[in-house]
Design a protein around this motif. Structure first.
Motif, short mmCIF file in Angstrom:
data_model
loop_
_atom_site.label_atom_id
_atom_site.label_comp_id
_atom_site.label_asym_id
_atom_site.label_seq_id
_atom_site.Cartn_x
_atom_site.Cartn_y
_atom_site.Cartn_z
N HIS A 185 75.76 38.04 29.66
CA HIS A 185 76.18 37.92 31.05
C HIS A 185 74.98 37.46 31.89
O HIS A 185 74.79 36.26 32.06
CB HIS A 185 76.75 39.26 31.54
CG HIS A 185 77.22 39.25 32.95
ND1 HIS A 185 77.00 40.30 33.81
CD2 HIS A 185 77.88 38.31 33.65
CE1 HIS A 185 77.51 40.00 34.99
NE2 HIS A 185 78.05 38.80 34.93
N ASP A 191 75.81 43.40 43.29
CA ASP A 191 75.91 43.85 41.91
C ASP A 191 77.35 44.24 41.57
O ASP A 191 77.86 43.95 40.49
CB ASP A 191 74.97 45.03 41.71
CG ASP A 191 74.72 45.33 40.25
OD1 ASP A 191 74.29 44.40 39.55
OD2 ASP A 191 74.98 46.46 39.82
N PRO A 214 82.35 41.28 32.43
CA PRO A 214 82.22 39.91 32.92
C PRO A 214 81.56 38.94 31.93
O PRO A 214 81.60 37.74 32.17
CB PRO A 214 81.37 40.05 34.17
CG PRO A 214 80.60 41.31 33.97
CD PRO A 214 81.46 42.21 33.14
N ILE A 233 84.28 40.75 38.11
CA ILE A 233 84.79 39.52 37.51
C ILE A 233 85.44 39.84 36.17
O ILE A 233 84.85 40.51 35.33
CB ILE A 233 83.63 38.52 37.29
CG1 ILE A 233 82.90 38.24 38.60
CG2 ILE A 233 84.15 37.23 36.65
CD1 ILE A 233 83.67 37.41 39.59
N LEU A 236 79.58 41.33 40.81
CA LEU A 236 79.37 40.84 39.44
C LEU A 236 80.25 41.61 38.45
O LEU A 236 80.76 41.05 37.49
CB LEU A 236 77.91 41.02 39.04
CG LEU A 236 76.91 39.96 39.48
CD1 LEU A 236 75.50 40.40 39.13
CD2 LEU A 236 77.22 38.63 38.80
N ARG A 237 80.36 42.90 38.70
CA ARG A 237 81.10 43.75 37.76
C ARG A 237 82.60 43.52 37.83
O ARG A 237 83.32 43.83 36.88
CB ARG A 237 80.85 45.23 38.07
CG ARG A 237 79.43 45.65 37.82
CD ARG A 237 79.32 47.15 38.03
NE ARG A 237 77.93 47.55 38.03
CZ ARG A 237 77.47 48.62 37.40
NH1 ARG A 237 78.30 49.39 36.73
NH2 ARG A 237 76.20 48.93 37.44
N CYS A 289 74.41 47.33 32.64
CA CYS A 289 74.32 46.69 33.95
C CYS A 289 75.68 46.42 34.59
O CYS A 289 75.93 46.82 35.72
CB CYS A 289 73.51 45.40 33.86
SG CYS A 289 71.75 45.76 33.73
N HIS A 290 76.59 45.74 33.86
CA HIS A 290 77.91 45.49 34.44
C HIS A 290 79.02 45.82 33.47
O HIS A 290 80.10 45.23 33.53
CB HIS A 290 78.00 44.04 34.93
CG HIS A 290 76.81 43.60 35.70
ND1 HIS A 290 75.84 42.81 35.16
CD2 HIS A 290 76.41 43.90 36.95
CE1 HIS A 290 74.87 42.62 36.05
NE2 HIS A 290 75.20 43.27 37.14
#
Ligand code: FES
Lengths: 548, 356
Positions: free
Chosen positions: B284, A329, B320, A335, A332-333, B303-304
């Motif tokens: 994403h 996880d 992202p 990038i 993913l963050r 989430c991100h």
């Protein structure tokens, strides 16, 4: 008459007493039972082979045991849970005894998980035992792998067992993830949603894999049943087989032991399986089991009733996957924005492709490390002595770099929590972690290598000149010196018994050529062994004695 | 077996070559000094208190059986707790108590066995260490030769290497056998094409915007400046595939000052008096983008951390994600309720291969 005497006894029994004391009833029964079994299974041979097998002792050798025992706990508690859990996403109206959710529509999976937690005595306890044991299982495997890595216990003849262990680690994470998703609660549903998005980003086949996995569009009504089969049947079957192989190879290879007086590459020093190791390891199983139950009865884990049933719309801030998935996880963050293009009439999601390429690459390096190091050293001997990490500085430094890499990804998974906690912007945290993604492992490598070499130098000094005794004496000339005391043979052995390698000399082969492979090997070998500190030899000691 | 029993504790570590094997094993680039130290052998064994003092021995013995006895008590306590601390429906405290008492009993039953057994092994069982020799893992030369022979015999007797057509067709057959298994997985999902489904949502011309999760329609007049609404299409709650539709159709509704909105050509009529509707599904990997910062008009995905700027048609300003959140064109019907003008003009949610 003489003929009958030479005849073998008609029914040789194990009950025949060796001494003249008549056997007690109990021992006569044991003997008869043992005889019965042996005459049908030949098991005495196995007892003879394994009964007094020697196991070396060290606290770090117990990490693998912890993993094994928590797996047994997982099997036991999981079996209990299957009696009550319903792996179905059919919609039901909750009528159980947890007031806040009464009357809500939810899946049978979520509802039965609530029932296990609130209507079945011991149900919540067993859910928590299962979850805590799973966390301990994965943590123990991770630490066990680090122990094996940093002591070089993966070297010949144990390379294959390292790979099997690696497979076990991956299986354990897969078990964790599938199990986590089963209750069909909001948190795990969000995890699945991320998986769905990840899969869809895979070129060519992604859309279809997601479609088949979820039995239609996300979230569908199939995935819990599918994961259930995978979680309780498919993966455990593979896991048990791989675990059996792992243990079998451990028995065949015999356990490694740390260097020490009396311990050599050709022997094993320790306690015999019967009775000492059996008592100790068996007792340790109950301790691990007991500790897990104790934690489970005191600390709540995964309170799915506070999250609610899965719904694609709500989400809370600070959602996080279970910690062992965190590294994926986090990647993913990290990038940067904008890594997606449309090319040849298709979408190329590099923000996802990069992740699903880099992580397997990292894991692949872990899996194949023993072969890489073996190729560089060219050492074909068997190694049964667990090395002290400092005595293999480059390997230890690579390990530290790997751990740092993993830690950065892991930290990234909590970037939003760090931002709120330390009152900095989330952009700031991500940028720092992006830099650390590249720099962290490099810094860790150099720092660790320096530390290892420093420690080796210190060992070298002590082996050569002894240690400072703390006793100050005044010499006739009036100056003060501290008396150095020599080590005894046992203590010194611990410091001087290790392997040393030198870099490969690049030489042309029989055809007078230097292959690219050899060149690469020589370069890596230089990188590995250029800086090194040789173990103290008897000549060194004599020479240094001569100086005094 | 007997040939290996020379190992023993006298063997020196640092000896580079495995002794009893004829082929010399390469140590690679290892340095093997001739003047290395000799292994001094096992240090003398130190006796424990229980070895020396019969009284201490008896004390230790008593401790072990007391622990085992305690384990029985723990297990019985757990059984008693099962009955004594029942779960009262609706009473969370009773669940907690049941978990705690049952757990403590079981834990005591287990821990006392474990600690007792370990204590027993450490203090009463044999205290010195034993030595066993290792043998090279590889089979002996004779065994290996015999193994090779067996394969040769097998090959000769079956003609596996000679009858190449038999061998090759067998390999082919074995490769083909699992193929049906691959095909069998197709029916995990329905026959329909997934791509077509990904491209459309429930929204259509005239579908009312309703509150999530109640399904109550939203009047434009109720959407005050700075507010944010979680929205689902009208009729969603009655659908059989409610969650699948919701996973695509969830929308966020916000009202900004019309002057704050930077609108691209072609979208001028998509908002209503500064009320804008955007897909809630992150571009994403699909989390719900649930956090709205009123001051900055930013939407944040938990989430991100992808961040979308509502004033700029939800383009990505951090994180992202690549694509902006798709906008839902909205209008107001005759009764003053907000309605969709059409479906989204592009697929919502995460990217996929077939998306163009
Ligand atoms: S799903 Fe929104 S940022 Fe990843």
């Amino acid at each position: 008459m003489t003929v009958t005497e030479t005849k073998p006894p008609v029914a040789p029994t194990a009950t025949e007493p060796a001494s003249t004391v008549p056997p007690s009833r109990g021992s006569r029964f044991t003997g008869a039972a043992a005889n019965y079994i042996d005459e049908r299974t030949s098991i005495s041979g196995l007892v003879k082979e394994l009964g007094r097998k020697i196991f070396p002792d060290h606290w770090s050798f117990m990490l693998g045991e912890v993993a094994l025992y928590s797996f047994v706990v997982i099997l036991l508690s999981g079996t209990f849970l299957t009696f009550f859990f319903q792996p179905s996403m059919a919609s039901v109206n909750y009528a159980g005894s947890y007031p806040p959710l009464k009357g809500l529509d939810m899946s049978a999976a979520y509802s039965s998980t609530l029932n296990i937690s609130f209507d079945i005595r011991g149900g919540l306890l067993f859910r928590q035992i299962h979850h805590w044991a799973a966390l301990l299982f994965i943590a123990a495997i991770g630490l066990h792998m680090l122990r094996v890595y940093f002591t070089g216990a993966f070297r010949k003849p144990r390379e294959l067992n390292w790979v099997i262990g690696f497979v076990l680690f991956v299986l354990a994470m897969a078990e964790g993830f599938t199990g986590y998703s089963l209750p069909d609660d909001l948190l795990s549903g969000n995890g699945l949603r991320i998986i769905d998005g990840l899969i869809k980003g895979i070129p060519v086949v992604g859309t279809w894999i997601s479609y088949l996995l979820f039995g239609g569009e996300f979230p569908g009504t199939k995935v819990v049943a599918l994961f259930y089969s995978v979680h309780i049947l498919l993966l455990p079957a593979i896991l048990v087989a791989a675990l059996g192989l792992h243990l079998l190879l451990m028995v065949v290879n015999k356990h490694t032991q740390f260097a020490g007086p009396g311990r050599t590459n050709e022997n094993v020093v320790g306690v015999p399986i019967l009775p000492t190791f059996a008592a100790k390891a068996g007792g340790f199983f109950f301790v691990v089991f007991g500790v897990i139950v104790l934690i489970a009865s005191l600390f709540t884990i995964n309170p799915i009733w506070t999250y609610g049933p899965y719904d694609p719309s709500p989400v809370s801030a600070g959602t996080q996957p279970d910690w062992y998935i965190g590294f994926a996880d986090g990647m993913l963050r990290l990038i940067p924005p904008g890594w997606e293009i449309v090319w040849l009439n298709h979408t190329w999601s590099f923000n996802i492709i990069i992740v699903i390429l880099v992580l397997p690459l990292f894991l692949g390096l872990v899996a194949f490390y023993p072969f890489i190091e073996g190729w560089i050293t060219g050492d074909k001997r068997e190694h049964h002595i667990a090395e002290r990490p400092r005595n293999a500085p480059t390997r230890t430094a690579i390990g530290a770099a790997g751990v740092t890499f993993y830690a950065v990804l892991w930290a990234a998974a909590s970037s939003d929590l760090m931002a709120t906690h330390f009152q900095i912007t989330i952009e700031g945290v991500i940028h720092v972690l992006q830099a650390l993604f590249f720099l962290g492992p490099i810094i860790a490598f150099f720092v660790t290598k320096r530390i290892c070499l420093g420690l080796q130098k210190k060992d070298h000094e002590i082996a050569l000149h002894g240690f400072e005794s703390g006793r100050i004496v005044r010499l006739p000339g009036g100056e003060y010196i501290e008396v150095h005391e020599q080590l005894d043979d046992y203590e010194r052995w611990r410091l001087v018994s290790y392997n040393e390698y030198k870099p490969v000399m690049l030489r042309p082969d029989s055809k007078g050529r230097i292959t690219a492979g050899e060149r690469a090997r020589a370069a890596l070998s230089r990188w590995f062994f250029e800086d090194r500190i040789s173990p103290v030899t008897t000549t060194d000691i004599e020479r240094s004695a001569g100086h005094h | 077996m007997a040939q290996h029993d020379d190992g023993g504790e006298n063997a020196t570590a640092g000896s580079a070559v495995v002794k009893s094997e004829p082929p010399v094993v390469s140590p690679g680039t290892a340095v093997i000094p001739s003047d290395a130290f000799e292994n001094p052998g096992l240090p003398p064994h130190r006796l424990r208190a229980t070895d020396l003092d019969p009284h201490k021995d008896r004390v230790a013995e008593r401790r072990v059986y007391t622990l085992f006895f305690l384990s029985i008590v723990g297990s019985l306590f757990a059984v008693a707790s099962y009955v004594a601390f029942p779960i009262i429906p609706g009473n969370t405290m009773s669940v907690r108590l049941n978990t705690l008492m049952l757990g403590l009993g079981i834990a005591l039953g287990l821990l006392a066995i474990g600690i007792g057994a370990i204590y027993w092994s450490k203090n009463l069982m044999r205290g010195d260490e034993l030595t066993e020799s290792r043998h090279p893992i590889r089979g002996s030369a004779a065994t290996r030769e015999r193994a090779v022979e067996i394969f040769k015999e097998g090959n000769e007797e079956s003609g596996f290497g000679r009858r190449t057509l038999i061998r090759n067709t067998l390999i082919g057959a074995l490769v083909a056998t699992p193929l049906p298994a691959v095909v069998l997985f197709r029916d995990l999902a329905p026959a329909a094409d997934p791509v077509a489904q990904l491209e459309h949502t429930m929204w259509a011309k005239g579908t009312r915007l309703t509150h999530d999760p109640t399904g109550v329609p939203i009047k434009a007049a109720d959407v005050t400046l700075g507010s944010v609404f979680h929205v689902i299409p009208e009729g969603l709650n009655d659908k059989a595939d409610r969650l699948e539709e919701k996973a695509k159709a969830a929308v966020l509704l916000m009202r900004l000052l019309p002057a704050d909105l930077h609108i691209s050509p072609g979208r001028e009529s998509w908002n209503y008096n500064g009320i804008v509707a955007y897909s809630k599904i992150c571009t994403h990997v699909g989390c719900p983008v649930a956090l709205y910062e009123q001051q900055t008009h930013h939407l944040l995905c938990p989430c991100h951390s992808s961040t979308f700027d509502v004033t700029n048609e939800c383009e990505v300003i951090f994180g992202p994600a690549k694509r902006p959140l798709p906008q839902l064109p909205i209008a107001v019907d005759s009764e003053g309720y907000l309605v969709a003008q059409s479906d989204f003009h592009e697929p919502v949610g995460p990217s996929f291969w077939e998306r163009t």
